[in-house]
Write an enzyme that holds these catalytic residues in place. Structure first.
Site, PDB file in Angstrom:
ATOM      1  N   CYS A   1      -3.247   0.637   6.933  1.00 25.67           N
ATOM      2  CA  CYS A   1      -3.293   0.009   8.256  1.00 25.67           C
ATOM      3  C   CYS A   1      -3.930   0.942   9.261  1.00 25.67           C
ATOM      4  O   CYS A   1      -4.518   0.507  10.234  1.00 25.67           O
ATOM      5  CB  CYS A   1      -1.902  -0.408   8.687  1.00 25.67           C
ATOM      6  SG  CYS A   1      -0.739   0.937   8.604  1.00 25.67           S
TER       7      CYS A   1
ATOM      8  N   ASN B   1       0.798  -1.239   0.000  1.00 24.99           N
ATOM      9  CA  ASN B   1       0.000   0.000   0.000  1.00 24.99           C
ATOM     10  C   ASN B   1       0.825   1.280   0.000  1.00 24.99           C
ATOM     11  O   ASN B   1       0.330   2.331  -0.381  1.00 24.99           O
ATOM     12  CB  ASN B   1      -1.038  -0.006   1.129  1.00 24.99           C
ATOM     13  CG  ASN B   1      -0.420  -0.036   2.500  1.00 24.99           C
ATOM     14  OD1 ASN B   1       0.769  -0.297   2.657  1.00 24.99           O
ATOM     15  ND2 ASN B   1      -1.214   0.221   3.513  1.00 24.99           N
TER      16      ASN B   1
ATOM     17  N   GLU C   1       5.099  -3.806  11.766  1.00 23.43           N
ATOM     18  CA  GLU C   1       3.832  -3.087  11.810  1.00 23.43           C
ATOM     19  C   GLU C   1       2.840  -3.896  11.002  1.00 23.43           C
ATOM     20  O   GLU C   1       3.008  -4.078   9.798  1.00 23.43           O
ATOM     21  CB  GLU C   1       4.032  -1.675  11.262  1.00 23.43           C
ATOM     22  CG  GLU C   1       2.909  -0.764  11.665  1.00 23.43           C
ATOM     23  CD  GLU C   1       1.952  -0.610  10.541  1.00 23.43           C
ATOM     24  OE1 GLU C   1       0.890  -1.255  10.606  1.00 23.43           O
ATOM     25  OE2 GLU C   1       2.256   0.115   9.594  1.00 23.43           O
TER      26      GLU C   1
HETATM   27  O1  G3H Z   1      -0.683   1.241   5.957  1.00 29.26           O
HETATM   28  C1  G3H Z   1       0.017   1.626   6.882  1.00 29.26           C
HETATM   29  C2  G3H Z   1       0.650   2.946   6.846  1.00 29.26           C
HETATM   30  O2  G3H Z   1       1.712   2.999   7.753  1.00 29.26           O
HETATM   31  C3  G3H Z   1      -0.358   4.041   7.100  1.00 29.26           C
HETATM   32  O3  G3H Z   1       0.182   5.270   6.803  1.00 29.26           O
HETATM   33  O4  G3H Z   1      -1.447   6.704   8.028  1.00 29.26           O
HETATM   34  O5  G3H Z   1       0.111   7.671   6.338  1.00 29.26           O
HETATM   35  O6  G3H Z   1      -1.783   6.219   5.631  1.00 29.26           O
HETATM   36  P1  G3H Z   1      -0.786   6.525   6.691  1.00 29.26           P
END
Ligand code: G3H
Length: 478
Positions: free
Chosen positions: A287, A158, A253
């Site tokens: 996430c 992602n 994570e």
């Molecule tokens: O998908 C996991 C990422 O660490 C979320 O990052 O809050 O900038 O979308 P973000």
């Protein structure tokens, strides 16, 4: 056209001796968009050997020079934001504008990391022995931070570029070498990004990028004896990596089920816009997406109406056209999301929109009156589908949040700051956002998950610290 993107080893672009490739399917067209090398275990051994030896001289390279190279890579990356963003659009169906933002954010992250590294690694401590009982002032202790060695970085689909550089930059500034294993969807974007580091002129072997199937080289990489640290972002594969990894620092994570707790006094327009941004940006494939709304019954009808009105305005279609909702990453992901929706349907959830799917494209869906016996109350859809649970007390909301096996982020909406802080303290998550949707950034903020959401803390400073060890030298006086 049959062209297979090369992998990066020893400062060169190479073809794997396997003669095999891995196809990258465009989520929107469901056709093969690119191909990358299926690297072999021997090729992994080779990059590890190179990473080990390149790291020795890199650790001795002055910190300011390491920072200078990182700043250079950041500038090259930003200059090339357009072609890199184009590959993000094709590989992971991220809307065009968001793809550009990801690349620019990554350049900024690299530069910030270089600056932060220069500051925090440029300082050590000086301790005196006579503060501890029984000691005279006969020992002077000097501390500094030294690199770990070889860091293995495994980012998710992602944010293939951003979550790669959030591992690469801290590793390099701290004097480590880096082996990158990109996700299959996002591999080409990663290779383009690595090329920016190549053009910046980092020493040969210091950075490598190995592509291939996780099922073939995944365990081999994560259990490789040369690896001194693993930084992984992704799904529950991370749990098995943690179990198999050796005695090395881990940064993991692994997703979340971020709750949005809405109190009676909340500004419902603010809540509704944050639910849209938090729940539906990049089609819910973050996430940190809002993954369950826990709203007080007395304001639930009003909130659901406001969110419904905003969902109706979301555009659905190709990422090239900057649609809000785009195809989810793969057919299996779309099938999984559909499974959660059908389970909720069977168990009587209220559908605020009609469920609609074409290929991997799923229309945004708000499910009201979701109850704890439905899978979607607990599982992470990673798609544009958001459950609403109505609660009769704040405790009920906190209990639902804490009963999850995840503990990444959460948010609470109320005008009462005292209540908000007490709720934040009670929520078993790595971060709680007061009056805003969950988010990782700004990227220097600490970012961590409790329980199955992860190990270690990210964010620029914490990542640099995690990728170093403390070394002390003690001067003993007569
Ligand atoms: O998908 C996991 C990422 O660490 C979320 O990052 O809050 O900038 O979308 P973000």
């Amino acid at each position: 056209d049959g062209e297979v993107y090369k992998y990066y080893s020893d400062g060169e672009w190479k073809t794997s001796s396997s003669g095999k490739s891995v196809a990258i399917i465009n989520p929107s067209t469901r056709k093969t968009q690119y191909k990358v090398q299926a690297c072999t275990q021997e090729e992994v051994n080779k990059v590890m050997e190179l990473a080990k030896s390149a790291q020795k001289s890199w650790a001795k390279t002055p910190l300011w020079k390491r920072a200078e190279l990182l700043h250079k890579a950041a500038a090259i990356l930003k200059d090339n934001k357009t072609p890199i963003a184009e590959s993000l659009v094709k590989e992971i169906a991220k809307p065009a504008k968001d793809s550009v933002t990801e690349v620019v954010r990554s350049g900024d992250l690299i530069s910030y990391c270089a600056e932060e590294g220069v500051r925090i690694l440029g300082e050590g401590k000086f301790l005196l022995s006579d503060s501890f009982p029984g000691n005279e002032r006969t020992k002077y202790c000097l501390t500094s931070k030294i690199p770990l060695g070889v860091v293995l970085a495994i980012p998710p689909f992602n944010y293939p570029v951003n979550l790669a550089v959030s591992k690469i930059a801290p590793a390099l500034i701290a004097g480590n070498s880096l082996v990158l294993k990109p996700p299959t969807q996002g591999a080409v974007s990663c290779l383009h990004m690595v090329h920016c580091f190549h053009l910046a002129g980092f020493p040969k072997g210091l950075i490598s990028c190995i592509t291939g199937k996780g099922s073939e080289i995944g365990d081999f990489l994560t259990m490789h004896p040369a690896v001194n640290c693993i930084s992984f972002t992704g799904g529950d594969t991370g749990i098995s990596i943690s179990k198999k990894a050796g005695m090395i620092p881990l940064q993991m994570e692994l997703g979340g089920k971020d709750a949005c707790i809405v109190l009676e006094d909340a500004d419902l327009d603010l809540v509704a816009s944050n639910i849209i941004k938090g729940g539906f940006s990049y089609s819910g494939q973050r996430c940190t997406a809002v993954k369950v709304v826990l709203v007080m019954e007395s304001v639930a009808d009003e909130l659901v109406e406001k969110v419904k009105a905003k969902v109706a305005k979301l555009t659905v279609g190709p990422p090239e056209e900057n649609c809000d909702i785009t195809a989810v990453v793969s057919e299996s992901s779309a099938n999984f999301i559909e499974g959660l929706v059908m389970d909720a349907k069977d168990k009587g959830a209220t559908f605020c929109q009609e469920y609609k799917r074409e290929g991997n494209l799923i229309w945004p869906l708000l499910l009201d009156n979701v109850r704890p016996d439905m899978r979607i109350a607990w599982e992470e859809p990673f798609g544009p589908v958001l459950p609403v649970l109505r609660i009769n007390s704040v405790e009920e909301g906190i209990n639902h949040c804490n009963a999850s096996n995840f503990g990444l982020q959460g948010c609470v909406f109320t005008k009462d700051i005292n209540k908000a802080i007490l709720i934040s303290d009670a929520m078993e998550t790595g971060t709680v956002q007061i009056n805003s949707a969950p988010a990782r950034g700004p990227d220097h903020f600490p970012f961590q998950g409790l329980k199955d959401s992860g190990i270690g803390s990210q964010g620029v400073t914490n990542s640099i610290n995690l990728m170093t060890k403390v070394k002390t030298t003690v001067i003993n006086l007569p």
